[in-house]
Enzyme design. Structure first.
Site, mmCIF file in Angstrom:
data_model
loop_
_atom_site.group_PDB
_atom_site.id
_atom_site.type_symbol
_atom_site.label_atom_id
_atom_site.label_comp_id
_atom_site.label_asym_id
_atom_site.label_seq_id
_atom_site.Cartn_x
_atom_site.Cartn_y
_atom_site.Cartn_z
ATOM 1 N N TYR A 1 0.840 -1.203 0.000
ATOM 2 C CA TYR A 1 0.000 0.000 0.000
ATOM 3 C C TYR A 1 0.875 1.252 0.000
ATOM 4 O O TYR A 1 1.722 1.450 0.876
ATOM 5 C CB TYR A 1 -0.895 -0.015 1.232
ATOM 6 C CG TYR A 1 -2.104 0.883 1.129
ATOM 7 C CD1 TYR A 1 -3.299 0.392 0.615
ATOM 8 C CD2 TYR A 1 -2.071 2.195 1.564
ATOM 9 C CE1 TYR A 1 -4.422 1.197 0.541
ATOM 10 C CE2 TYR A 1 -3.189 3.010 1.488
ATOM 11 C CZ TYR A 1 -4.367 2.505 0.979
ATOM 12 O OH TYR A 1 -5.483 3.305 0.906
ATOM 13 N N TYR B 1 -5.719 5.963 -6.994
ATOM 14 C CA TYR B 1 -5.990 5.777 -5.571
ATOM 15 C C TYR B 1 -7.420 5.286 -5.427
ATOM 16 O O TYR B 1 -8.355 6.070 -5.408
ATOM 17 C CB TYR B 1 -5.780 7.104 -4.847
ATOM 18 C CG TYR B 1 -6.172 7.099 -3.387
ATOM 19 C CD1 TYR B 1 -5.434 6.389 -2.453
ATOM 20 C CD2 TYR B 1 -7.278 7.814 -2.943
ATOM 21 C CE1 TYR B 1 -5.780 6.388 -1.116
ATOM 22 C CE2 TYR B 1 -7.628 7.827 -1.602
ATOM 23 C CZ TYR B 1 -6.875 7.116 -0.697
ATOM 24 O OH TYR B 1 -7.226 7.114 0.624
#
Lengths: 391, 310
Positions: free
Chosen positions: A294, A344
């Site tokens: 991440y 995102y």
């Protein structure tokens, strides 16, 4: 003892909208588009969906999604807290649900007009409600820490101090992601790689974070379909088995602002997820061929590499050197371009990339993939998974 | 405009004059009676022509309502479309807005069923103006509203002053000063914030094991006692970590803004603003000492400044 959940469920379908800065349509429409694509990819019909799972900050209620896809009987629905930290948690909860027989076809989704409607980077001031959730923001926001970048920067600065890491070390993560995104036609930064010099020249957002350390703000949606491993073997794609999945929060955990622990740069919640994943999967760092780590902010990729044992504590800065996390390196990371390069979508696009690596269909395909690690938002209560090729 | 050359962002922005300021937007819903009723109720509008069940008309002043984005409860959302120039001016430091003005021209009445589309053109950006609040630029936009047949039903001019707040904002009328963000206060934390108003830094101390905890909660996480008292901190500490905030720039703060984690000598840690030290001079391990500042009448926050020794 073999963990009872290991390899019991699989991802059998993935779907997404385009990734943009202004989708021009409702979040609900994004959700149903991605879900329809994922269910079609699995070779299933929408009316077979009997479980839905998403996570906090998505504004599309499960029942509203279900109504719109013409669902009939919804037997499992769960919305998991802490935003991107929950990106892999639907894999765990869907696996639990299908393995236990509670549901058969669980769709996990994330659909947001984050860029055109919310802009997390613009600053957050909690409503002054006297509850525990709002009250926690009172310890940071009145002092001007109002963005995720500012909360992450505090830990990143201490990490630099503790281990001698530099802004260039963080930049190597961004360079790797942008290199991968440059090959990915679905990535916002398709065809737009960056150099380390460009990273170093980019403006400060919150020192020590530069603009190119921060992920994008994006509109878009991703959905994935989970069912039993046995059923998965009868469907059209090579199943991406959920070898392991886990959630984690540890001592003195706060949401982005765990500043009161003795060590603020270690991300212990990711350590907990790592231990659970390796134990459930019967695997170690040497068994992972590619990882989706991440990358809302580049600095936190380094302690993730450490927590998963790809290198020792404080050695992340050395591990990312010399293209080691790029295609052709020892551990290609974020082969879709990550959230720095692709979009995102709160990490669910990373789960989809892990599925493509297992299927062998990534634009930056790693050879002979058996196990892919995928993680979720760091600095928050988090989650992770290992997806594996069926043997 | 002075003889000085225009900055790059302004030159680039001027290059976009006359081009679309945002993608065309078609209303989510056609003109409809329920929305007209709501609007009339909110505005106190009682003209029966607008509420006629048989052949209602939309009040002309609703022109922009049909294509407007919805509000989000926390105010962070898309009430304002990101028109050309807004982001650029934010990036150049002209972050504040005090007022806007707009004028509308109506070509025909709208009726239920009409579907309105808006197109916005970026008309231009003014030279820099000096205002009492700070230097700024006017941004001008021209809206054209069309119906489902592509025929113009109305036009609008929209003008907004984006300015850079001066540091002497205190000289501006008090009502102009944006509120400093306030904490949400619960029964578990009220003593801390009350303490600040008395210029005291109070830390929760467990009534059984005497451990200190910050931020405070209802139970000692170590011995699980729910008895507690407070300790007044000496106010001396050292910097454990720090950041320098550059973006985004919120009203009420000066940028670049240093924010630190301070380890108090009593053994707990606080997020704090720093004063009396340049952003480039902050270091981990720097000895600091508390001070109290009334950021608004009746609202005291602590900050830390460097102290000698260590």
């Amino acid at each position: 003892m073999r963990h009872p959940l290991r390899d019991q469920a699989a991802v059998v379908g993935i779907g997404a909208t385009e990734f943009s800065k202004d989708s021009g349509r409702s979040e609900l429409k994004l959700a149903v588009e991605a879900i329809a694509a994922a269910v079609a990819d699995a070779g299933l019909a929408l009316h077979e969906v009997d479980g839905l799972c998403t996570y906090a900050m998505d504004k599309n209620p499960e029942i509203e999604v279900f109504r719109n896809i013409g669902g009939r009987d919804l037997k499992f629905f769960s919305r998991i807290d802490y935003g991107g930290g929950a990106a892999c948690a639907p894999l765990l909860q869907a696996a639990l649900a299908v393995h236990a027989g509670v549901a058969e076809v669980v769709v996990c989704y994330r659909a947001m007009n984050e860029r055109s409607q919310y802009r997390f980077g613009q600053g957050f001031i909690a409503p002054p409600l006297p509850n525990a959730e709002s009250a926690n923001w009172g310890w940071t926001v009145p002092f001007g820490l109002v963005t995720p970048a500012s909360w992450v920067a505090m830990a990143a600065r201490r990490y630099m101090h503790d281990f001698g890491a530099t802004s260039e070390d963080f930049g190597r993560v961004s360079v790797a992601c942008r290199r991968h995104a440059a090959n990915n036609p679905h990535a916002w930064f398709y065809g737009k790689p960056i150099t380390l010099a460009q990273h170093q020249a980019s403006r400060w957002i919150v020192e020590p974070l530069r603009l190119l350390d921060c992920c994008q703000e994006s509109d878009g949606a991703v959905a994935i379909v989970v069912t039993r491993a046995e059923r998965a073997r009868q469907l059209r794609h090579r199943p991406a088995l959920i070898r392991a999945a886990a959630q984690g929060a540890t001592d003195d955990q706060m949401n982005m602002t765990s500043f009161y622990r003795a060590d603020i740069s270690a991300l212990p919640e990711i350590g907990l997820v790592a231990r659970q994943l390796y134990a459930m999967g019967g695997l170690g760092a040497g068994d992972i061929q590619s990882a989706v780590l991440y990358d809302h902010f580049s600095p936190f990729v380094l302690p993730q590499l450490e927590a998963f044992g790809f290198c020792g504590r404080g050695e992340g800065k050395d591990f990312v050197k010399d293209g080691n996390i790029e295609i052709g390196g020892a551990l290609p990371v974020n082969t879709h371009g990550g959230q720095l390069g692709e979009a995102y979508i709160h990490g669910l696009n990373g789960v989809a990339e892990a599925v493509r690596q297992v299927r062998g269909t990534s634009v930056n395909q790693v050879a002979d993939v058996e196990n892919v690690l995928v993680t979720a938002g760091t600095g928050v209560p988090t989650s992770g998974a290992i997806l594996s090729a069926a043997t | 405009m002075s003889a000085a050359a225009a900055p790059d962002w302004l030159v680039q922005l001027r290059g976009r004059q006359g081009s679309p300021a945002a993608p065309a937007r078609t209303a989510t819903d056609p003109v409809n009676l329920p929305m007209i009723r709501r609007w009339c109720a909110a505005m106190g509008e009682r003209n029966p022509a607008y509420l006629d069940e048989q052949a209602p008309l939309a009040p002309p002043a609703m022109l922009e309502v049909w294509t407007m984005r919805g509000f989000t409860p926390d105010g962070s959302g898309g009430a304002v479309a990101r028109l050309t120039g807004i982001d650029e001016m934010d990036a150049a430091g002209f972050t504040a807005v005090v007022a806007t003005n707009l004028s509308q021209e109506y070509v025909r009445y709208l009726h239920p069923g009409d579907l309105v589309t808006q197109q916005v053109t970026f008309v231009g950006v003014s030279d820099q103006k000096q205002t009492a609040l700070g230097p700024g630029h006017f941004l001008d936009y021209r809206y054209e509203f069309t119906d489902q047949r592509g025929e113009v039903v109305g036009r609008m001019r929209f003008r907004i002053l984006k300015y850079r707040p001066t540091q002497v904002a205190a000289a501006a009328p008090a009502a102009m000063k944006p509120p400093h963000p306030r904490p949400a206060i619960t029964a578990d934390s009220a003593f801390f914030w009350d303490g600040l108003n008395q210029r005291r830094l109070l830390i929760r101390r467990c009534g059984q094991c005497a451990r200190l905890h910050h931020p405070p909660g209802p139970m000692c996480p170590v011995c699980h006692s729910q008895q507690w008292s407070v300790l007044e901190a000496s106010g001396r500490g050292t910097v454990h970590s720090y950041v320098i905030v550059h973006q985004p720039q919120m009203p009420g703060f000066r940028y670049p803004l240093p924010v630190a984690l301070v380890d108090l000598e009593e053994g707990v840690r606080l997020v704090a603003n720093l004063s009396g030290v340049g952003p480039e001079q902050v270091r981990i391990g720097m000895p600091v000492e508390v001070e109290f500042n009334e950021v608004e009448p009746g609202y005291v926050l602590y900050a830390f400044h460097p102290r000698a020794g260590g």
